[in-house]
Design an enzyme around this catalytic site. Structure first.
Site: not given
Length: 263
Positions: A11, A105-106
């Site tokens: 993340d 974003d992960e």
């Protein structure tokens, strides 16, 4: 962790802000807030420095301005954030056998069986270092037996951290955590349970099913099952990387194995 599934959750740390800092290093260490300043605007993201003032995502801009009047506001650019996200995905995708991109974003990575050739934790550290080196963007990871626990591990070690929770350590890791950290548990349920004195996952696991059902109905059953599921529920990722990524990984494993044999 060799006998268990090995799931890495990676993340980005304050991703939108990190992209802005990459463009303008003068923003580093400052209370940066991504979002609209209009009265109806909301916070899309904020730096860890801004979070110290109580700022968080989805907060109304009007309240955020009151809490942090000296915050640096940036409207943000989703095209740039999407491009940066693609950079990161490409890097990870070329290194792993099984990948799921969960959001901008992960990422989740299934490395089950990898430690037969090369330590999973060591490999996760190398991937993280490669992302940071090639993009200049900070990233954290959690490694554990399923997606949920690995994500919770990441959340505990952010920002700029690494945390591995092997099967024997899952329950000791979960027990002291706030029930607020259980995915899917809403704010109203959190408040109700807190008022009952149930504030930790360990305490939740001790509650009698009938009592929980009388308080929360069917949601009570779901909630009681959650601590057990966190410890035993398997994870299945839904997307595979390009074949070239798997081939490069296999080539690298063979190369590393040969070096170990000849050393």
């Amino acid at each position: 962790m060799s006998a268990d599934r090995q799931i890495i959750h990676m993340d980005q740390d304050a991703f939108f802000v990190a992209v802005e800092v990459r463009k303008d290093p003068r923003l580093a260490g400052r209370p940066v807030i991504i979002g609209s300043l209009s009265d109806r605007g909301v916070v899309a993201s904020c730096s860890y420095e801004a979070r110290k003032f109580g700022i968080h995502s989805a907060m109304p801009a009007r309240l955020a301005r009151r809490l942090c009047p000296h915050g640096i506001w940036i409207r943000g650019n989703m095209d740039e954030y999407s491009k940066a996200s693609h950079e990161i995905t490409e890097i990870i995708q070329e290194q792993v056998p099984l990948l799921e991109k969960a959001s901008i974003d992960e990422h989740y990575i299934d490395m089950t069986g990898m430690d037969k050739h090369y330590g999973t934790l060591k490999y996760a550290k190398e991937i993280r270092a490669k992302v940071i080196r090639e993009t200049g963007l900070p990233i954290s990871f959690g490694l554990s037996v399923n997606k949920t626990v690995s994500k919770m591990a990441t959340n505990e070690c952010k920002p700029n951290g690494e945390l591995s929770v092997a099967q024997p350590g899952v329950q000791p890791f979960l027990n002291p955590l706030s029930i607020r950290k259980i995915p899917g548990l809403g704010e109203k349920t959190f408040i109700k349970l807190s008022d009952m004195g149930i504030k930790r996952i360990h305490t939740l696991a001790q509650v009698h099913p009938e009592y929980m059902t009388s308080i929360l109905g069917k949601n009570g059953i779901w909630l009681l099952q959650k601590p057990k599921e966190l410890m035993i529920h398997p994870s299945f990722l839904t997307r595979r990387p390009k074949r070239s990524g798997r081939n490069r990984l296999l080539t690298r494993i063979v190369s590393m194995s040969k070096r170990l044999i000849t050393c």
